[in-house]
Enzyme design. Structure first.
Site, PDB file in Angstrom:
ATOM      1  N   GLY A  71       3.012 -97.352 -48.157  1.00 46.94           N
ATOM      2  CA  GLY A  71       3.520 -96.817 -49.414  1.00 46.94           C
ATOM      3  C   GLY A  71       2.688 -97.248 -50.618  1.00 46.94           C
ATOM      4  CD  GLN A 179      13.716 -98.164 -50.044  1.00 52.63           C
ATOM      5  OE1 GLN A 179      14.672 -98.016 -49.288  1.00 52.63           O
ATOM      6  NE2 GLN A 179      12.904 -99.203 -49.957  1.00 52.63           N
ATOM      7  CB  SER A 199       5.923 -96.807 -46.313  1.00 56.25           C
ATOM      8  OG  SER A 199       5.552 -97.960 -45.605  1.00 56.25           O
ATOM      9  CB  THR A 237     -12.001 -96.152 -37.536  1.00 58.44           C
ATOM     10  OG1 THR A 237     -13.425 -96.133 -37.618  1.00 58.44           O
ATOM     11  CG2 THR A 237     -11.550 -95.703 -36.149  1.00 58.44           C
ATOM     12  CB  CYS A 324      13.278-117.623 -57.094  1.00 60.98           C
ATOM     13  SG  CYS A 324      14.064-118.738 -58.241  1.00 60.98           S
TER      14      CYS A 324
HETATM   15  C1  LIG Z   1       8.352-100.658 -49.743  1.00 67.11           C
HETATM   16  C2  LIG Z   1       8.105 -99.722 -50.870  1.00 67.11           C
HETATM   17  C3  LIG Z   1       6.802 -99.379 -51.265  1.00 67.11           C
HETATM   18  C4  LIG Z   1       5.587-100.015 -50.640  1.00 67.11           C
HETATM   19  O1  LIG Z   1       5.394 -99.584 -49.319  1.00 67.11           O
HETATM   20  P1  LIG Z   1       4.457-100.463 -48.337  1.00 67.11           P
HETATM   21  O2  LIG Z   1       4.310 -99.605 -47.148  1.00 67.11           O
HETATM   22  O3  LIG Z   1       5.197-101.719 -48.072  1.00 67.11           O
HETATM   23  O4  LIG Z   1       3.178-100.674 -49.059  1.00 67.11           O
HETATM   24  C5  LIG Z   1       6.642 -98.472 -52.278  1.00 67.11           C
HETATM   25  N1  LIG Z   1       7.702 -97.906 -52.879  1.00 67.11           N
HETATM   26  C6  LIG Z   1       8.971 -98.197 -52.537  1.00 67.11           C
HETATM   27  C7  LIG Z   1      10.098 -97.508 -53.228  1.00 67.11           C
HETATM   28  C8  LIG Z   1       9.216 -99.119 -51.520  1.00 67.11           C
HETATM   29  O5  LIG Z   1      10.468 -99.414 -51.201  1.00 67.11           O
END
Ligand SMILES: *Cc1c(COP(=O)(O)O)cnc(C)c1O
Length: 385
Positions: A71, A179, A199, A237, A324
């Site tokens: 993502g 999401q 993602s 690749t 944190c």
């Molecule tokens: C987790 C997330 C990402 C990042 O995706 P990755 O594959 O972990 O780099 C981007 N946008 C949202 C809304 C996410 O929840």
């Protein structure tokens, strides 16, 4: 002891069928998809099939899919790639205050390079108003990027309405659908988007792989230069096993997403209802336009971080928007953008449900949390007052 994972917005386990589909490509099928002999051709065929599957679910053409490392890369490529490719046309970008850092920080990096940026505010539910987006558009706006649903509070944005406004204005529209892929309808024509990123590890696939939809005709400057892979838009690749896993995970999610959503909504609403019985508790986000699996609440007079540690001791994995956790002094930018005070935002707790969660998990969590809240408040000088 019970082990209850309720952090599916952070990542999800790989489904067994997904792992099974991937295994050959870590074993005998190790060919480079660009090679002409049997090993290469078989890997190429697996990639082509994966691309067909992903594009079908998105209502796109195979040539409109770029496989990425996830993502974050998808958002970076869409935003920086389009901003650069169209900078002669204009150098103004619009986004919202509640985006994931992959989007927000890409946009802010472009700002440092001389682009102009407008960050559209949200309402108290974390909702972006289409009218606010319209107000932000300028003649030199080339790109608008607004997420499909928020990863912290679960608010689902009115993407169709926003994309129509952006399209009529002649700018490009990207949505971060990390999401929502595997959860909501992500047909790109229905949504009216020019680019969409997703993602695999957020939808029961492997980490380190994702996809970016780019509508035919949209130009992108690549981030990664080198070979001619992904139609020269992303060199390197291909991650054959990962891409096969992504396609399988997305395909499986779409088989039963409606039943699974209905089940998750029942669990989510029970959890929300139970948590609201705790005094001085506030639900964050929309109760209507909300992801099926998202619960996000603030317990006043409590530190989210202490909550997480106490939950962990009871075998419950959750997340918080407290300082944190975010790795900075400030609590979640999303909660602050929704108008919460620093003090309240520090007491946030996010529970995100998934396929393995059951009614009895909800029972257990609803039994544990009030006890922890009471104990932590008993130690809080603010609460004493
Ligand atoms: C987790 C997330 C990402 C990042 O995706 P990755 O594959 O972990 O780099 C981007 N946008 C949202 C809304 C996410 O929840």
């Amino acid at each position: 002891m019970n082990q209850i994972y309720m952090d599916h917005a952070a990542t999800t386990p790989v489904r067994p069928e997904v792992l099974e589909a991937m295994l050959p490509f870590f074993g005998s099928e190790y060919g480079n998809p660009s090679s002409v002999y049997g090993w290469g051709r078989r890997a190429r065929q697996a990639l082509d099939q994966a691309r067909d599957k992903v594009s079908e679910i998105l209502g796109a053409e195979a040539s409109e899919i770029i496989f990425t490392s996830g993502g974050s890369e998808g958002a970076n490529l869409a935003i920086k790639g389009a901003a650069w490719a169209y900078q002669k046309k204009g150098r103004h970008i619009v986004t919202s205050a509640v985006e994931h850092h992959a989007v927000l920080d890409s946009v802010l990096w472009l700002k440092k390079q001389g682009f102009e940026v407008t960050i559209v505010p949200v309402d108290e539910e974390g909702m972006v108003s289409p009218a606010e987006v319209e107000k932000a558009l300028r003649p030199d706006t080339t790109l608008v990027t607004i997420m499909h649903a928020n990863n912290e509070v679960g608010t689902i944005q009115p993407i169709r309405e926003i994309s129509e406004i952006v399209r009529n204005h002649g700018a490009l529209f990207h949505t971060d659908a990390v999401q929502t892929a595997g959860v909501l309808d992500i047909d790109v024509k229905e949504l009216g988007v020019d680019m969409l990123s997703l993602s695999a590890h957020k939808l029961y696939g492997p980490k380190g792989v994702g996809a970016l939809y780019v509508r035919k005709g949209v130009r992108l400057d690549p981030l990664i230069h080198g070979g001619a892979q992904e139609k020269r838009r992303r060199a390197g690749t291909e991650n054959t096993a990962g891409i096969v896993g992504l396609a399988k995970a997305l395909e499986l999610a779409h088989v039963d997403r409606e039943e699974e959503n209905a089940r998750l909504i029942r669990l989510r609403d029970r959890l929300l209802e139970g948590l609201q019985k705790i005094p001085h508790t506030k639900v964050n986000g929309s109760l209507v336009q909300r992801l099926p699996n998202n619960v996000n609440v603030c317990f006043q007079y409590i530190e989210g971080e202490s909550m997480l540690l106490n939950l962990d001791l009871r075998g419950i994995a959750a997340s918080s928007g407290s300082a944190c956790t975010s790795g900075s002094l400030d609590p979640s930018h999303v909660l602050l953008a929704m108008g919460l005070s620093h003090e309240i935002a520090h007491g946030s707790l996010r529970l995100t449900l998934g396929r393995d969660n059951t009614e009895s998990d909800i029972d257990f969590v609803l039994q544990e949390i009030p006890v922890i809240v009471e104990r932590l408040r008993a130690m809080s000088p603010l609460y004493q007052r």
